[in-house]
Write a protein that holds these residues in place. Sequence first.
Motif, PDB file in Angstrom:
ATOM      1  N   ILE A  95       1.202  -1.267  -0.262  1.00  0.00           N
ATOM      2  CA  ILE A  95       0.333  -0.111  -0.433  1.00  0.00           C
ATOM      3  C   ILE A  95       0.410   1.059  -0.110  1.00  0.00           C
ATOM      4  CG2 ILE A  95      -2.136   1.472   1.262  1.00  0.00           C
ATOM      5  CD1 ILE A  95      -2.642  -1.128   0.673  1.00  0.00           C
ATOM      6  N   SER A  96       0.167   2.295  -1.009  1.00  0.00           N
ATOM      7  CA  SER A  96       1.674   3.124  -1.293  1.00  0.00           C
ATOM      8  C   SER A  96       0.935   4.428  -0.750  1.00  0.00           C
ATOM      9  CB  SER A  96       1.429   3.769  -2.324  1.00  0.00           C
ATOM     10  OG  SER A  96       0.521   4.534  -2.339  1.00  0.00           O
ATOM     11  N   PHE A  97       1.518   5.719   0.019  1.00  0.00           N
ATOM     12  CA  PHE A  97       0.791   6.838   0.868  1.00  0.00           C
ATOM     13  C   PHE A  97       0.036   7.107   0.622  1.00  0.00           C
ATOM     14  CE2 PHE A  97       0.489  11.219   1.648  1.00  0.00           C
ATOM     15  CZ  PHE A  97       0.450  11.134   3.671  1.00  0.00           C
ATOM     16  N   ASP A  98       0.131   8.043  -1.007  1.00  0.00           N
ATOM     17  CA  ASP A  98      -1.344   8.015  -1.451  1.00  0.00           C
ATOM     18  C   ASP A  98      -2.278   7.330  -1.478  1.00  0.00           C
ATOM     19  OD1 ASP A  98       0.348  10.303  -2.457  1.00  0.00           O
ATOM     20  OD2 ASP A  98       0.720   9.322  -4.247  1.00  0.00           O
ATOM     21  N   GLN A  99      -1.948   6.048  -2.100  1.00  0.00           N
ATOM     22  CA  GLN A  99      -3.647   4.693  -1.453  1.00  0.00           C
ATOM     23  C   GLN A  99      -3.876   4.737   0.030  1.00  0.00           C
ATOM     24  OE1 GLN A  99      -1.418   1.158  -3.205  1.00  0.00           O
ATOM     25  NE2 GLN A  99      -1.977   1.359  -5.013  1.00  0.00           N
ATOM     26  N   VAL A 100      -3.646   4.921   1.065  1.00  0.00           N
ATOM     27  CA  VAL A 100      -4.313   5.224   2.025  1.00  0.00           C
ATOM     28  C   VAL A 100      -4.871   6.490   2.322  1.00  0.00           C
ATOM     29  CG1 VAL A 100      -2.240   6.349   4.023  1.00  0.00           C
ATOM     30  CG2 VAL A 100      -3.638   4.426   3.952  1.00  0.00           C
ATOM     31  N   VAL A 101      -3.776   7.682   1.944  1.00  0.00           N
ATOM     32  CA  VAL A 101      -5.175   8.789   1.956  1.00  0.00           C
ATOM     33  C   VAL A 101      -6.160   8.909   0.879  1.00  0.00           C
ATOM     34  CG1 VAL A 101      -4.631  11.605   1.138  1.00  0.00           C
ATOM     35  CG2 VAL A 101      -2.650  10.278   2.123  1.00  0.00           C
ATOM     36  N   GLU A 102      -6.596   7.997   0.087  1.00  0.00           N
ATOM     37  CA  GLU A 102      -7.642   8.269  -0.485  1.00  0.00           C
ATOM     38  C   GLU A 102      -8.242   7.301   0.231  1.00  0.00           C
ATOM     39  OE1 GLU A 102      -8.773   9.649  -2.741  1.00  0.00           O
ATOM     40  OE2 GLU A 102     -10.786   7.974  -3.848  1.00  0.00           O
ATOM     41  N   VAL A 103      -8.131   5.874   0.437  1.00  0.00           N
ATOM     42  CA  VAL A 103      -8.845   5.472   1.623  1.00  0.00           C
ATOM     43  C   VAL A 103      -9.167   6.146   2.452  1.00  0.00           C
ATOM     44  CG1 VAL A 103      -9.091   3.297   2.762  1.00  0.00           C
ATOM     45  CG2 VAL A 103      -8.033   2.908   0.468  1.00  0.00           C
ATOM     46  N   MET A 104      -8.732   6.551   2.904  1.00  0.00           N
ATOM     47  CA  MET A 104      -8.885   8.009   4.754  1.00  0.00           C
ATOM     48  C   MET A 104     -10.403   8.472   4.024  1.00  0.00           C
ATOM     49  SD  MET A 104      -6.833  10.772   6.921  1.00  0.00           S
ATOM     50  CE  MET A 104      -7.028  11.914   5.864  1.00  0.00           C
ATOM     51  N   ARG A 105      -9.773   9.263   3.036  1.00  0.00           N
ATOM     52  CA  ARG A 105     -11.038  10.281   2.246  1.00  0.00           C
ATOM     53  C   ARG A 105     -12.457   9.362   2.062  1.00  0.00           C
ATOM     54  NH1 ARG A 105     -13.149  11.524  -1.858  1.00  0.00           N
ATOM     55  NH2 ARG A 105     -12.920   9.978  -3.497  1.00  0.00           N
ATOM     56  N   GLN A 106     -12.468   8.472   1.259  1.00  0.00           N
ATOM     57  CA  GLN A 106     -13.764   7.323   1.061  1.00  0.00           C
ATOM     58  C   GLN A 106     -13.806   6.678   2.213  1.00  0.00           C
ATOM     59  OE1 GLN A 106     -12.503   4.526  -1.475  1.00  0.00           O
ATOM     60  NE2 GLN A 106     -11.981   5.768  -2.821  1.00  0.00           N
ATOM     61  N   THR A 107     -13.037   6.207   3.495  1.00  0.00           N
ATOM     62  CA  THR A 107     -13.844   6.294   5.000  1.00  0.00           C
ATOM     63  C   THR A 107     -14.641   6.908   5.376  1.00  0.00           C
ATOM     64  OG1 THR A 107     -11.888   4.241   5.101  1.00  0.00           O
ATOM     65  CG2 THR A 107     -13.244   4.607   6.471  1.00  0.00           C
ATOM     66  N   GLY A 108     -13.802   8.272   5.089  1.00  0.00           N
ATOM     67  CA  GLY A 108     -14.192   9.227   6.524  1.00  0.00           C
ATOM     68  C   GLY A 108     -16.123   9.785   5.500  1.00  0.00           C
ATOM     69  N   GLN A 109     -16.377   9.688   4.329  1.00  0.00           N
ATOM     70  CA  GLN A 109     -17.120  10.390   3.102  1.00  0.00           C
ATOM     71  C   GLN A 109     -18.266   8.962   3.972  1.00  0.00           C
ATOM     72  OE1 GLN A 109     -16.567  10.002  -0.831  1.00  0.00           O
ATOM     73  NE2 GLN A 109     -16.076  12.237  -0.816  1.00  0.00           N
ATOM     74  N   ASP A 110     -17.409   7.935   4.000  1.00  0.00           N
ATOM     75  CA  ASP A 110     -19.221   6.784   4.770  1.00  0.00           C
ATOM     76  C   ASP A 110     -18.946   6.827   6.174  1.00  0.00           C
ATOM     77  OD1 ASP A 110     -18.588   6.207   1.809  1.00  0.00           O
ATOM     78  OD2 ASP A 110     -17.433   3.957   2.561  1.00  0.00           O
ATOM     79  N   LEU A 111     -18.491   7.574   6.477  1.00  0.00           N
ATOM     80  CA  LEU A 111     -18.346   7.749   8.499  1.00  0.00           C
ATOM     81  C   LEU A 111     -20.211   8.438   8.648  1.00  0.00           C
ATOM     82  CD1 LEU A 111     -15.800   8.872  10.252  1.00  0.00           C
ATOM     83  CD2 LEU A 111     -17.393   6.372  10.194  1.00  0.00           C
TER      84      LEU A 111
END
Length: 507
Positions: free
Chosen positions: A467-483
């Motif tokens: 997993i790259s840094f950019d990928q985890v930032v994107e996952v954070m964005r998506q996860t946060g949207q789902d919260l």
Amino acid sequence: MNNGLRYARNLKQPITIKQCKENWRYFAVIADKAILRVQNIRVMICTSFFELFKIGPGPSSSHTVGPMRAGNIFRELVLQYFTHFGTEGNYRIRCELYGALAATGHGHGTHRAILAGLFGQIPQTVNTRWLSNLFETPGQMYMPDFGNLKIPFTEHDIFFDYTHNPYRHPNTLKLVLLHNFRPVFERIYYSVGGGFIEEEGNIAHTANTPQPRYAYHNMDSLLWVLEEQGLTIEELLMQNEIAITGLSEAEILQQIARILAVMHQSVQEGLKKEGVLPGGLNVYRRAKGMYEKALQHTQHGRHAEALFARLNAYALATSEENAAGQMVVTAPTNGAAGVLPACLEYLRNDCLVPETLLQKGLLVAGMIGFIIKENASISGAELGCMAEVGSAASMAAALFSFCNGGDIHQISTAAEIALEHHLGMTCDPIKGLVQIPCIERNANGAIKAYNAYLLAAGRTGIGKPVISFDQVVEVMRQTGQDLSHKYKETATGGLATSFGWGNMPGS
Ligand code: SF4
């Protein structure tokens, strides 16, 4: 594949808005419109280090620092209005708070911050004792001075809308100037995290925004630029800071030293104090006791306990100062303001890292914050606590890695690991105060940052991380949207609503 499409897929270096518009015209003619959309083209990071790291009072960057700045910006508009139209008649100012600013505004002192801004105060220099006493007497009238006119202002001029937010951002505040009870003009401000303010109708980045010397928009493009230019990360960041701020290198280093000094002071002040924090939750300060434990562990040769207890003590110290409304630095926010100072204090005091290296390390930590802010968010109201303490831990992991000789790949991996293990973390502060879970969360963030650095440094001879840094930032964005919004600084779910308040000694 046609030329336009090939160019788009190979596009690693970010482009300016002007270039974006020009290239879009070009792409529109030759590229497959179904695949190539303008939103796939990223705009470069133009944020200055000093916009990310701001000195100001606790307890919250989005609820205290940002609203104070908004009050101050609005004050300037009112002053301009009076210069043109005079001060004849009866003037008042009305303030409306929406979303998370309304939900947890009382606990975070948003109303006090706005009034301070209307008085012309700014976060860096406001007197924290004066600030914490505003609105303490019910019904008290204040008279902020607008040139030769004083406008009366009471708590009844601030309206908290707990049920309805018609605006696009969860942290919205509206300020209205009234003349003889009729609106003259209004401004809508969004407090987007870390003390940053956006105004409705104003685009944050324009062609006139100062441009960095070396453009990047995420870690991947940053790695590309570094390789292309043959620069070290600290050289690139310094050149960009010079281009964005117009300051010399010496001036920038001087200002970074000032930021470091405030962080250091927040730790040292917090380590001295005892007693109960304000707000009615009965949360005791624990930094001093924790530091004494750390000294005992050191005396008895318990090295692991000594390391953890020191990081805990330093993080608790700044976070407790923040909760008490004292001066801290947004890093990247006030809620997460304890993580980086703790890690810096550990490097300074316990590893004897020189200040010059810490200054560069803080620049590198800032770069991680820029990328997260640009591609996701650093606001708990937008993405939950992973955006605040998660971002801070990621920045601190990069700091540890840099100060221990890690290259940019190791720095990126350390930042990725720290952020990855904060994914899904909710923001549910009890009573809307930045105390439970926030204070301990900072201590854990510092320890996770240290471990992320160790995990990254231990990755030798096994190739690139999955997993790259950019990928985890994107996952954070998506996860946060789902919260659910319950877990985004509204104090309407999780810890904030599950238990009784005010009966817990500590947390
Ligand atoms: S829970 Fe996290 S994001 Fe929410 S106020 Fe506390 S520190 Fe900030």
